[in-house]
Design an enzyme around this catalytic site. Structure first.
Site, short mmCIF file in Angstrom:
data_model
loop_
_atom_site.label_atom_id
_atom_site.label_comp_id
_atom_site.label_asym_id
_atom_site.label_seq_id
_atom_site.Cartn_x
_atom_site.Cartn_y
_atom_site.Cartn_z
N ASP A 529 64.21 112.33 -2.77
CA ASP A 529 62.99 112.05 -2.00
C ASP A 529 62.89 110.60 -1.57
O ASP A 529 61.86 109.95 -1.72
CB ASP A 529 61.74 112.45 -2.80
CG ASP A 529 61.62 113.94 -3.02
OD1 ASP A 529 62.62 114.64 -2.82
OD2 ASP A 529 60.54 114.40 -3.39
N ASP A 556 66.70 116.29 -0.79
CA ASP A 556 65.55 116.25 0.12
C ASP A 556 65.18 114.82 0.48
O ASP A 556 64.01 114.44 0.51
CB ASP A 556 64.33 116.94 -0.52
CG ASP A 556 64.61 118.37 -0.93
OD1 ASP A 556 65.43 119.03 -0.27
OD2 ASP A 556 64.03 118.83 -1.92
#
Length: 701
Positions: A529, A556
């Site tokens: 992230d 991600d």
């Protein structure tokens, strides 16, 4: 980013994304940074000269350098009472963003320089905007798009410049359409016209039609593509048209490349004609001298075309110095001496072997054209304020956050926070009531100025009020509109290996929750992230433009609900804390009817195992089935780390129910169209350009 456990299913109707025919996939190894950005490398300092914006319909007081430009070639010749082609030079400069304003100024009797800022949708589709004499119509940087229509210059119209525009998308679904005469640019009996640095594509009929004795025309440095008919010249029994065509990139067009019919003098030089293999469009011929045309063809480059040069028996065609690579069929000359172009104007030829690289780099809209050099006198820009930060005390502040705190709430002028080289271990938050802030490193490299911290989602807050959560873990949090970051590094150095007992390893380096955010020449470092591209609220627009930058991570590491473009950048894949290779580049959570993530002209690579990373997966935050996540990866280089089926499901939601696609990617990680690897068609790709994502916003303005 946290995923929602459970087996919730996406219940909206699945849309079928059209899968295009397989595209050419050039095998490529890892691309060096210099090859991505030219002379711009990872350690180079990012500089940006941003031109201020002009209010809609406003008139600018002073002319700019590009507004003084005049045509070369036949459009520069003194004839028919017109001494060259200079458009609206000397008239007022106006900026338009609506069809009504564009038509108002284009049809006016007096001269105008008309700057098209943003995308103008033409209604009804196929309408051709009338243009009167003494006009320059120019796109503002790369933002000037005319969608669903084109321009028409009627008999006697003269001294017109059409420049730096993207004109596209009147195609009605019928190839070789006989019912819709929807051209990008059509002229019937006009003279002294300069068509320069445009991108023309996907129209229902031709891209350029020079008809009915139009003459003294120059067509230069344009991109013409994705169309049945590229460029028709003549279409009359009278042999009067004088035209120069140089440095154009004509590709993926079937016919009229160009077709020159009964032209008195047609001078074609340094053009790049390309037929890309494996696509749905195959060129049937290249340059064509028809009727009683006299053509001189010099130093062009023909790649893989059938019948690259053809002539009628009645035409005179002299060709010299061109390169023919992989061509076949007719390649003709003869019929007489034609003419000497230097009798009419001076010009300099580039080497034919250099033409592909020159034209690819130079054709089409330029960011340097159509942007004002000064703010209009009627709308003066407030002076920018500079605040300095240096750890050694030589600046006004020792921390970046202290400088942000000094920005007045509700400020209307840009504040540049100039940060000296050094490592600043702190968190920084730019609150929503402090727009127009730039944080800029002053070192010779973006690596010289580093803002770093190490919070994770599961890190306890010092006051005992719980943990930070994913969004709260950000090293730098941007909540204010019109934010810019330049020439620095933002890092989250949370150590996963040493914190295995912590619940929540998401660790954001940079979070944006604002509109019109520009990240230019930055490095954003993290693992899981890394870059959260969000909006201030679910119903708020949040546009982000990332350019010439580096983003690193593994899981991600580009995620959120913003409308974001990552352009000319490098996404570097990292192994996970335990040395394994597995991850996901993007996790969009796009709202329905919004644009998600566009990765454009970039590189995805890293020192990880082959076929171990997905390009993305759909994040339905909170199990929200109304979301419609989107990632498009186009015109980029993918390393072998990318899986052959590059998209995957998430949280019980299928990626096939959302919007994931590629277009014309290359490298060992690219692949052909399949059910597991959707490719945009050319028509779909024409609607998924950078300008479509930015929606009229010009980054840096």
């Amino acid at each position: 980013m946290t995923t929602t456990p459970g087996t919730g299913r996406h219940r909206k109707r699945r849309r079928n994304l059209a899968v295009g025919l397989p595209l050419a996939l050039a095998a490529a190894g890892s691309m060096a940074y210099g090859a991505v950005f030219g002379v711009f490398g990872e350690d180079a300092r990012a500089e940006a000269a941003a031109a201020p914006a002009v209010a809609p319909g406003a008139a600018t007081g002073a002319a700019t350098a590009w507004a003084d430009d005049a045509a070369d070639g036949f459009a520069s010749v003194n004839a028919l009472g017109q001494n060259g082609t200079y458009g609206g030079r000397g008239g007022r400069t106006v900026t338009v963003r609506t069809l009504a304003d564009l038509e108002k100024y284009a049809t006016a009797a007096e001269p105008y320089v008309i700057v098209v800022a943003g995308t103008i949708a033409v209604q009804p589709v196929g309408k051709e905007i009338q243009v009167a004499s003494d006009k320059t119509i120019v796109g503002s940087g790369t933002s000037g798009h005319i969608v669903g229509g084109g321009f028409f210059l009627g008999r006697g119209v003269h001294n017109v410049i059409l420049r730096n525009l993207t004109i596209r998308d009147t195609y009605q679904g019928v190839w070789n359409d006989k019912d819709h005469d929807f051209d990008a640019i059509q002229m019937d009996g006009a003279h002294h016209v300069w068509i320069d640095h445009n991108d023309l594509r996907n129209m229902a009929d031709g891209l350029i039609d020079v008809r009915k004795d139009s003459t003294y025309v120059t067509v230069s440095w344009n991109r013409l593509g994705q169309d049945n008919k590229a460029f028709g010249i003549g279409w009359t029994d009278n042999v009067v048209t004088d035209i120069t065509v140089h440095h154009n990139w004509i590709r993926e067009t079937e016919q009229r490349n160009p077709s020159t019919d009964n032209a008195a003098h047609a001078h074609l030089y340094n053009n790049y004609l390309q037929d890309e293999p494996g696509t749905r469009i195959t060129a049937s011929y290249g340059n064509y001298a028809r009727g009683r045309t006299r053509m001189v063809l010099e130093n062009s480059y023909f790649e893989r075309l059938k019948n690259p040069v053809i002539r009628d028996s009645t035409a005179a065609l002299v060709q010299r110095g061109s390169v023919f690579s992989g061509t076949s069929g007719r390649n003709e000359s003869g019929g007489g001496p034609a003419f000497d172009p230097k009798t009419y104007y001076g010009y300099t030829l580039d080497k034919a072997s250099d033409v592909p690289s020159l034209v690819k780099a130079g054709a089409g809209p330029r960011s340097s054209l159509g942007t004002p050099a000064t703010t209009p006198a009627a709308v003066p820009a407030p002076a920018a304020t500079t605040l300095t930060v240096a750890q050694d005390g030589s600046g006004q502040y020792r921390s970046v956050q202290k400088a942000v705190d000094a920005v007045p709430a509700g400020n209307t002028a840009r504040v540049v926070i100039s940060v000296a080289p050094g490592t600043y271990r702190e968190t920084v938050r730019v609150p929503s009531n402090k727009p127009h802030v730039t944080i800029q490193g002053t070192g010779g490299s973006r690596k010289d100025t580093v803002i770093v911290y190490g919070n994770a989602a599961g890190t306890p807050k010092p006051d005992g009020s719980g943990t930070y959560g994913t969004a709260g873990s950000a090293t730098v949090a941007v909540e204010a509109d019109d934010f810019q970051a330049r020439n620095l590094t933002i890092t989250n150095d949370f150590d996963e290996a040493r914190n295995q007992g912590l619940n929540g390893h998401q660790a954001v380096a940079l979070r944006t929750a604002a509109d019109r955010v520009l990240l230019d020449g930055v490095i954003v470092n993290g693992d899981q992230d890394t870059l959260l591209l969000d909006t201030a609220a679910k119903d708020r627009l949040g546009r982000v433009y990332v350019t010439r930058s580096y983003i690193t991570g593994n899981v991600d590491f580009v995620f959120g609900r913003a409308t974001a473009v990552i352009d000319r950048s490098v996404l570097t894949l990292k192994k996970r804390w335990d040395g394994t290779s597995a991850g996901y580049v993007t996790a969009p959570s796009t709202a329905a009817n919004r644009k998600g993530f566009l990765i454009h002209r970039s590189v995805v690579n890293g020192d990880v195992s082959a076929r171990s990373f997905f390009l993305g997966r759909p994040w339905h935050a909170g199990g929200d089935a109304s979301l419609d996540p989107q990632t498009t990866v186009r015109d980029s280089t993918l390393s072998a780390a990318i899986r052959t089926a590059p998209w995957t499901d998430m949280g019980g939601f299928s990626w096939k129910d959302d919007r994931f696609a590629e277009y014309r990617n290359t490298g060992p990680g690219a692949g052909s169209a399949s059910a597991d690897r959707p490719q945009l068609t050319d028509a779909q790709a024409a609607g998924q350009e950078v300008a479509d994502w930015l929606g009229g916003w010009t980054p840096g303005a």
